[in-house]
Enzyme design. Structure first.
Site, PDB file in Angstrom:
ATOM      1  N   THR A  72       2.725   4.912  -1.575  1.00 52.44           N
ATOM      2  CA  THR A  72       2.411   6.197  -2.210  1.00 52.44           C
ATOM      3  C   THR A  72       2.771   6.058  -3.695  1.00 52.44           C
ATOM      4  O   THR A  72       3.093   4.969  -4.169  1.00 52.44           O
ATOM      5  CB  THR A  72       3.242   7.328  -1.568  1.00 52.44           C
ATOM      6  N   ASP A  80       0.864  -1.182   0.000  1.00 52.16           N
ATOM      7  CA  ASP A  80       0.000   0.000   0.000  1.00 52.16           C
ATOM      8  C   ASP A  80       0.898   1.228   0.000  1.00 52.16           C
ATOM      9  O   ASP A  80       1.070   1.900   1.017  1.00 52.16           O
ATOM     10  CB  ASP A  80      -0.919  -0.023   1.238  1.00 52.16           C
TER      11      ASP A  80
HETATM   12  N1  SPD Z   1      -2.162   8.603  -6.061  1.00 51.67           N
HETATM   13  C1  SPD Z   1      -2.579   7.912  -4.894  1.00 51.67           C
HETATM   14  C2  SPD Z   1      -1.921   6.615  -4.635  1.00 51.67           C
HETATM   15  C3  SPD Z   1      -2.042   6.319  -3.210  1.00 51.67           C
HETATM   16  C4  SPD Z   1      -2.011   4.912  -2.865  1.00 51.67           C
HETATM   17  N2  SPD Z   1      -1.893   4.666  -1.453  1.00 51.67           N
HETATM   18  C5  SPD Z   1      -2.922   5.192  -0.642  1.00 51.67           C
HETATM   19  C6  SPD Z   1      -2.770   4.868   0.800  1.00 51.67           C
HETATM   20  C7  SPD Z   1      -4.081   4.590   1.436  1.00 51.67           C
HETATM   21  N3  SPD Z   1      -3.971   3.669   2.490  1.00 51.67           N
END
Ligand code: SPD
Length: 278
Positions: free
Chosen positions: A157, A155
């Site tokens: 970024t 999970d």
């Molecule tokens: N562009 C957004 C990508 C984010 C993915 N991760 C989100 C974290 C939520 N738990």
């Protein structure tokens, strides 16, 4: 005067949200952590200006990144989450009664602390006794882990800065080694409208390592373009169908259903193209 926050994608694309107030802002060792109350989507978490989650639409992302891999595995007992410091994935994992232990490996303690304070509806399960939280680099952690987890969820970024290494072939090789002999993993893999070459490369790496690979989709209104992709890799199980045990169990969800699991793998042609080797 209205106050706005925006996620800047490029010189030509910016997503704006009007806000009632900024609730929290800090610069951690790794990134800027911002929590704001938006008018349309409720409380929102942004990391370095990118929307991570909102109270109104978080269920789509957290359910789809979690229940797809956990329902592919017949009996997930030990699960790891790399990233995911807001706790949304952990909350969904713990809905599975078979899970005895969930390990969250999050590099930035600030994300966990801010989420615990300001996003209780998302982070609520982080204090569960089945959860271990490690503030470490997920890449290093998995390098030293073998045959340990039934399911691993990445999970992360976006693939810029600290998260870049979480999309490399070497990292997926570590994920493969860290999984048990029938392990399954899933990762968020960005927008099929905006990140086509990226998805192609990531899918090619995953399918060169895992005997079974798949790409699936969900609609997430606050992410750029609104259409989001996830990749999944499995050592032995068909990823497109939930295991039959789970059809009996049933889990409380708002987006994920057994039918939706199967349907999410039916790709529009412009997305399917990204999975075809030429
Ligand atoms: N562009 C957004 C990508 C984010 C993915 N991760 C989100 C974290 C939520 N738990």
């Amino acid at each position: 005067m209205k106050q706005w926050i925006s996620e800047v994608q490029s010189e030509d694309l910016e997503l704006r949200f009007s806000v009632d107030s900024i609730v929290h802002s800090e610069n951690s060792e790794f990134q800027n952590i911002l929590i704001a109350d938006t008018v349309e989507y409720g409380r929102m978490l942004l990391l370095d200006g990118a929307v991570m989650t909102t109270v109104k639409d978080e269920f789509v992302y957290h359910e789809m990144i979690t229940h797809v891999p956990l329902n592919v595995h017949p009996m997930p007992k030990k699960v790891a989450v790399i990233g995911g410091g807001d706790g949304g994935v952990i909350r969904e994992i713990l809905k599975h009664e078979s899970v005895l232990e969930a390990v969250l490996i999050e590099i930035d303690e600030g994300v966990v602390r801010a989420s615990q304070k300001y996003l209780p509806e998302i982070s609520c399960a982080l204090s569960d006794e089945r959860v271990t939280i490690l503030f470490e680099d997920g890449i290093e952690y998995l390098k030293n882990t073998e045959n340990e987890f039934d399911v691993i969820i990445i999970d992360s970024t976006d693939p810029i800065g600290p998260a870049e290494g979480l999309f490399s072939k070497e990292f997926y090789e570590s994920v493969f080694r860290a999984l048990t002999t029938d392990g399954v993993f899933a990762a968020q893999t960005e927008s099929p409208f905006l990140n086509r070459e990226f998805i192609k490369a990531v899918y090619a790496s995953i399918s060169s390592i895992f005997p079974i690979a798949g790409l699936y989709l969900a609609s997430i209104p606050t992410y750029p373009s609104g259409l989001w992709s996830f990749a999944i890799g499995s050592k032995i199980y068909d990823v497109t169908r939930p295991h039959c045990r789970h059809t009996v169990d049933g889990i409380a969800t708002k987006y994920y259903t057994q039918n939706l699991h199967e349907a999410a793998f039916v790709l529009p042609r412009f997305v399917e193209e990204l999975t075809i080797k030429k």
